[in-house]
Design a protein around this motif. Structure first.
Motif, PDB file in Angstrom:
ATOM      1  N   LEU A   1       1.245  -1.368   0.260  1.00 46.43           N
ATOM      2  CA  LEU A   1      -0.187   0.479  -0.157  1.00 46.43           C
ATOM      3  C   LEU A   1       0.698   0.999  -0.037  1.00 46.43           C
ATOM      4  CD1 LEU A   1      -2.638  -1.170   2.526  1.00 46.43           C
ATOM      5  CD2 LEU A   1      -2.953  -0.709   0.491  1.00 46.43           C
ATOM      6  N   GLN A   2       0.409   2.364  -0.872  1.00 45.74           N
ATOM      7  CA  GLN A   2       1.136   3.712  -0.581  1.00 45.74           C
ATOM      8  C   GLN A   2       0.793   4.289   0.905  1.00 45.74           C
ATOM      9  OE1 GLN A   2       2.509   4.797  -3.215  1.00 45.74           O
ATOM     10  NE2 GLN A   2       2.141   4.049  -5.012  1.00 45.74           N
ATOM     11  N   GLY A   3       2.156   4.615   1.353  1.00 42.81           N
ATOM     12  CA  GLY A   3       2.275   4.584   3.078  1.00 42.81           C
ATOM     13  C   GLY A   3       3.348   4.071   4.130  1.00 42.81           C
ATOM     14  N   ASN A   4       3.012   2.813   3.265  1.00 38.91           N
ATOM     15  CA  ASN A   4       2.848   2.238   4.280  1.00 38.91           C
ATOM     16  C   ASN A   4       4.664   1.129   3.799  1.00 38.91           C
ATOM     17  OD1 ASN A   4       2.462   0.377   6.019  1.00 38.91           O
ATOM     18  ND2 ASN A   4       2.143  -1.786   4.621  1.00 38.91           N
ATOM     19  N   GLU A   5       5.523   1.989   2.821  1.00 39.36           N
ATOM     20  CA  GLU A   5       6.774   1.626   2.286  1.00 39.36           C
ATOM     21  C   GLU A   5       8.113   1.283   3.270  1.00 39.36           C
ATOM     22  OE1 GLU A   5       4.582   4.195  -0.901  1.00 39.36           O
ATOM     23  OE2 GLU A   5       5.150   4.153   1.353  1.00 39.36           O
ATOM     24  N   LYS A   6       8.108   2.355   4.165  1.00 38.42           N
ATOM     25  CA  LYS A   6       9.095   1.774   5.022  1.00 38.42           C
ATOM     26  C   LYS A   6       8.311   0.860   5.467  1.00 38.42           C
ATOM     27  CE  LYS A   6      11.384   5.014   9.458  1.00 38.42           C
ATOM     28  NZ  LYS A   6      10.797   6.840   9.449  1.00 38.42           N
ATOM     29  N   HIS A   7       7.357   1.327   6.381  1.00 36.53           N
ATOM     30  CA  HIS A   7       6.790  -0.241   7.695  1.00 36.53           C
ATOM     31  C   HIS A   7       7.442  -1.128   6.609  1.00 36.53           C
ATOM     32  CE1 HIS A   7       4.905  -1.979  10.570  1.00 36.53           C
ATOM     33  NE2 HIS A   7       3.661  -2.567   9.475  1.00 36.53           N
ATOM     34  N   SER A   8       6.538  -1.828   5.459  1.00 35.32           N
ATOM     35  CA  SER A   8       7.466  -2.912   5.146  1.00 35.32           C
ATOM     36  C   SER A   8       8.527  -3.508   4.574  1.00 35.32           C
ATOM     37  CB  SER A   8       6.858  -2.780   3.707  1.00 35.32           C
ATOM     38  OG  SER A   8       6.994  -2.072   2.631  1.00 35.32           O
ATOM     39  N   VAL A   9       9.455  -2.511   4.601  1.00 30.38           N
ATOM     40  CA  VAL A   9      10.769  -2.878   4.746  1.00 30.38           C
ATOM     41  C   VAL A   9      11.471  -3.261   5.659  1.00 30.38           C
ATOM     42  CG1 VAL A   9      13.434  -2.065   3.563  1.00 30.38           C
ATOM     43  CG2 VAL A   9      11.400  -1.066   2.230  1.00 30.38           C
ATOM     44  N   GLU A  10      11.042  -2.992   7.248  1.00 30.18           N
ATOM     45  CA  GLU A  10      11.344  -2.402   8.416  1.00 30.18           C
ATOM     46  C   GLU A  10      10.897  -3.637   8.895  1.00 30.18           C
ATOM     47  OE1 GLU A  10      11.462   2.597   9.944  1.00 30.18           O
ATOM     48  OE2 GLU A  10       9.670   0.536  10.420  1.00 30.18           O
ATOM     49  N   LEU A  11      10.452  -4.066   9.076  1.00 28.43           N
ATOM     50  CA  LEU A  11       9.397  -5.444   9.104  1.00 28.43           C
ATOM     51  C   LEU A  11       9.566  -6.105   8.235  1.00 28.43           C
ATOM     52  CD1 LEU A  11       7.083  -6.575  10.367  1.00 28.43           C
ATOM     53  CD2 LEU A  11       5.618  -6.618   9.292  1.00 28.43           C
ATOM     54  N   LEU A  12      10.018  -6.528   6.425  1.00 24.27           N
ATOM     55  CA  LEU A  12      10.983  -7.555   6.251  1.00 24.27           C
ATOM     56  C   LEU A  12      11.888  -8.170   6.581  1.00 24.27           C
ATOM     57  CD1 LEU A  12      10.183  -8.955   4.155  1.00 24.27           C
ATOM     58  CD2 LEU A  12      11.449  -7.204   2.597  1.00 24.27           C
ATOM     59  N   LEU A  13      12.726  -6.650   7.365  1.00 22.64           N
ATOM     60  CA  LEU A  13      13.864  -6.570   7.818  1.00 22.64           C
ATOM     61  C   LEU A  13      13.973  -7.452   8.785  1.00 22.64           C
ATOM     62  CD1 LEU A  13      15.621  -3.693   7.000  1.00 22.64           C
ATOM     63  CD2 LEU A  13      15.955  -5.113   5.984  1.00 22.64           C
ATOM     64  N   GLU A  14      12.952  -7.048   9.830  1.00 20.33           N
ATOM     65  CA  GLU A  14      13.744  -7.605  11.030  1.00 20.33           C
ATOM     66  C   GLU A  14      12.901  -9.316  11.128  1.00 20.33           C
ATOM     67  OE1 GLU A  14      13.883  -6.975  15.044  1.00 20.33           O
ATOM     68  OE2 GLU A  14      14.656  -5.263  13.801  1.00 20.33           O
ATOM     69  N   GLN A  15      11.972  -9.638  10.077  1.00 27.17           N
ATOM     70  CA  GLN A  15      11.641 -10.876   9.764  1.00 27.17           C
ATOM     71  C   GLN A  15      12.848 -11.450   9.830  1.00 27.17           C
ATOM     72  OE1 GLN A  15       7.974 -10.885   7.945  1.00 27.17           O
ATOM     73  NE2 GLN A  15       6.745 -11.138   9.272  1.00 27.17           N
ATOM     74  N   PHE A  16      13.754 -11.213   9.115  1.00 25.95           N
ATOM     75  CA  PHE A  16      14.336 -11.957   7.680  1.00 25.95           C
ATOM     76  C   PHE A  16      15.614 -12.284   9.226  1.00 25.95           C
ATOM     77  CE2 PHE A  16      18.396 -12.453   6.016  1.00 25.95           C
ATOM     78  CZ  PHE A  16      17.609 -13.532   4.622  1.00 25.95           C
ATOM     79  N   LYS A  17      16.144 -11.348   9.617  1.00 27.52           N
ATOM     80  CA  LYS A  17      16.894 -11.525  11.035  1.00 27.52           C
ATOM     81  C   LYS A  17      16.630 -12.866  11.647  1.00 27.52           C
ATOM     82  CE  LYS A  17      17.034  -7.207  12.869  1.00 27.52           C
ATOM     83  NZ  LYS A  17      17.538  -5.912  13.148  1.00 27.52           N
ATOM     84  N   HIS A  18      14.880 -12.364  11.904  1.00 24.99           N
ATOM     85  CA  HIS A  18      14.739 -13.700  13.341  1.00 24.99           C
ATOM     86  C   HIS A  18      13.610 -14.861  12.428  1.00 24.99           C
ATOM     87  CE1 HIS A  18      15.740 -10.789  15.952  1.00 24.99           C
ATOM     88  NE2 HIS A  18      15.357 -10.444  15.488  1.00 24.99           N
ATOM     89  N   PHE A  19      14.457 -15.030  11.433  1.00 20.29           N
ATOM     90  CA  PHE A  19      13.432 -16.067  10.647  1.00 20.29           C
ATOM     91  C   PHE A  19      13.888 -17.154  11.064  1.00 20.29           C
ATOM     92  CE2 PHE A  19      13.493 -18.822   7.405  1.00 20.29           C
ATOM     93  CZ  PHE A  19      12.556 -19.122   6.086  1.00 20.29           C
TER      94      PHE A  19
END
Length: 605
Positions: free
Chosen positions: A517-535
């Motif tokens: 969603l437009q406006g959710n770009e920053k949150h999507s990247v931050e959450l993706l990094l968090e999930q990847f780190k603790h996968f």
């Protein structure tokens, strides 16, 4: 017969030992930093080249070493920390095994300069492959300056197993943070390839935490302080609104040593009962100080796994300390008996209850049922009652999409009979009838499988669909997350992200996949990094598949979300188009089937 058992040469024995102690550049970083701390340094500088593969240099202003100690420190099991077996049970220093420098010298080229305050000249030693190449007097500052060059130069096979620079840098930063958090009174700096990543001035625990992990936590931390006869607990926990979707930013220290403990983590989590959703994890940095004789740190060479003499009492103290801190700051749940202001302004409160209104209320059917028959839900028998023939609603002739909104027409895909979607249960499961039974489909698991295969196909086709952001979004990250994002940029581009580096730990998001969603770009990247780190998964995934899995999990419909009939039908249809519809990418079941025989057995028939 000839004898077949003999002693290994020192260089071979050291390399074998080094395989357990020095597994990657981050292992050497941990050992060198801890040695500097044990030397009483007030300032510790670290310089890296190529994420530690080419150079790891640590400069401290500690007490330094004499000429004899400088030579002895590279011998196996040579240490100043313990002298007899009893000392193992009273350890306050970070190191004590006497293995680190010997292991480093076995797999790297090492240069050491060191001087004590009482000595006019220091000592210079050059050593590699466990062999001293040079030793001489030198002019140098008080303290120790040690350089480890070309890690695993003598073991090419080990060097080939090292990951990319970005990946190794991420592990180094993690170890740096562990030591820096434990000793906030010491100045630390970290520089890689000439770029300074950290410059940490001395301060208290909270200041150091904010320096390392971001000032966004400044108003979201609750102080924890418990003093008992058995142990002391200090530190802080994040308020519920600081919780994350992954287990990030969680730190335990015992006598200033970073440890990993799922058991104590559970103590913290249970202290947050009723304060956090089940898929959120609290942020914390907790420092436990207790008698060293009550803890065994000699469990593993990394010294991050320890055993308590009485772990149950430590668990209870940690849990109680967290609950006490939350209650003290009015964060624990409480009952609110005050009336809502909107209710107080309602017409029923502000206006008088006239005789006319009273007669109208008492004449109503609802009032009569409640006051006279004590059954507000009573259904009167009678021919006109619309619910009298409710069984007829479910006869075969009425089970059509036109008559029953919660039923759907049978789907047929590739000659495969699919379940008829009937309803949604608990806003999580989709119930579908089969010819000889029924099926329960977990909506989040189903959508994860669908998205995983969809994103995998996009990556393989190398034709991602990217939507340009209306305005470029600036993303500021911690150094460790910046290193991770740098490592993942090429894979993210294949998924539809368009992200560019923008100076120190900063990035510009120019575009995202079409379903963000437009406006959710920053949150999507931050959450993706968090999930990847603790996968975490019992199955083994490559880096790209891990990223795809994390993105599928992030974008999937969550359990607890109410779906329309059309959404459920589309989800089921898309699921059974997948190559592997029965399990999620990490092996969890997507649906469970129940047939007539199973149901009869369940009811003892």
């Amino acid at each position: 017969m000839i004898d077949i058992i003999y002693l290994l040469p020192d260089n071979i024995a050291n390399q074998i030992a080094a395989g357990e102690v020095i597994q990657r550049p981050a292992s050497a970083v941990k050992e060198l930093l801890e040695n500097a701390v044990d030397a009483g340094a007030a300032s510790i500088e670290m310089h890296l080249a190529d994420a530690g593969k080419t150079l790891i240099q640590v400069i401290d202003n500690g007490k330094g070493m004499s000429e004899t100690d400088a030579r002895m420190c590279f011998e196996r099991h040579a240490t100043s920390k313990i002298k007899n077996i009893d000392d193992l049970f009273h350890i306050r220093t970070m190191g004590f095994r006497g293995e680190a420098l010997a292991s480093i010298a076995a797999v790297a080229q090492v240069e050491l300069k060191t001087r004590r305050a009482e000595d006019e000249l220091g000592t210079f030693i050059e050593i590699d492959n466990s062999i001293v190449r040079k030793q001489e007097a030198c002019a140098c500052a008080i303290g120790t300056n040690i350089s480890m060059k070309n890690l695993f130069f003598s073991v090419p096979a080990r060097r080939n197993f090292l990951k990319s620079n970005a990946s190794e840098m991420r592990h180094i930063v993690d170890e740096f943070i562990h030591v820096a958090l434990a000793f906030p009174n010491i100045f630390f700096s970290l520089t890689n390839n000439g770029q300074q990543l950290f410059h940490l001035e001395p301060g208290n625990y909270k200041q150091r935490f904010l320096q390392l992990l971001g000032h966004q936590y400044n108003t979201k931390l609750v102080a924890v302080k418990e003093t008992t006869d058995y142990l002391n607990i200090n530190g802080f926990v994040g308020k519920p609104d600081a919780a994350k979707k992954t287990r990030g930013d969680q730190y335990f220290f015992v006598n200033n040593r970073f440890i990993k403990s799922a058991y104590l983590n559970h103590a913290v989590t249970t202290a947050f009962d009723a304060l956090l959703p089940k898929d959120s994890f609290p942020v914390y940095a907790l420092y436990i100080d207790l008698d060293p004789s009550q803890v065994d740190i000699n469990v593993h060479p990394t010294k991050q796994e320890i055993k308590f003499e009485d772990e149950k009492i430590v668990y209870a103290f940690v849990q109680a300390a967290i609950k006490h801190a939350l209650a003290q700051f009015s964060i624990s749940p409480s009952l609110d008996f005050s009336l809502n202001a909107d209710i107080m302004q309602a017409e029923a409160i502000t206006q008088p209850f006239t005789q006319e209104k009273k007669e109208t209320v008492t004449a109503s059917e609802l009032y009569k049922k409640f006051s006279q028959k004590n059954q507000a839900h009573l259904i009167e028998p009678g021919e006109k009652n619309v619910l009298r023939h409710w069984q007829d609603f479910y006869t075969e002739g009425n089970l059509s999409g036109d008559t029953l909104p919660i039923a759907a027409n049978t789907l047929n895909l590739n000659n495969q009979q699919l379940p008829v979607v009937n309803s949604q249960l608990l806003n999580t499961y989709i119930a579908g009838s089969l010819q000889n039974g029924f099926m329960l489909i977990h909506q989040q698991h189903a959508h994860e499988r669908i998205l995983f295969e969809r994103y995998s196909a996009i990556v393989q086709s190398r034709q991602p669909v990217t939507q340009q952001t209306l305005f470029p979004v600036t993303l500021e990250l911690s150094p460790q997350d910046a290193a991770l994002l740098t490592e993942l940029l090429s894979d993210l581009e294949l998924l539809g992200y368009k992200i560019e580096a923008f100076g120190r730990n900063s990035f510009i998001i120019q575009g995202t996949p079409a379903d963000i969603l437009q406006g959710n770009e920053k949150h999507s990247v931050e959450l993706l990094l968090e999930q990847f780190k603790h996968f975490s998964s019992e199955l083994k995934f490559g880096r790209r598949d891990r990223l795809i899995h994390c993105m599928a999990r992030q974008q999937a419909i969550k359990a607890g979300r109410q779906l329309t009939m059309k959404e459920m039908e589309t989800l089921v249809e898309d699921l059974f188009k997948c190559n592997t519809p029965s399990v999620t990418p990490n092996g969890n079941p997507v649906f469970v089937e129940f047939n007539d025989e199973q149901l009869l057995r369940m009811f003892g028939r």
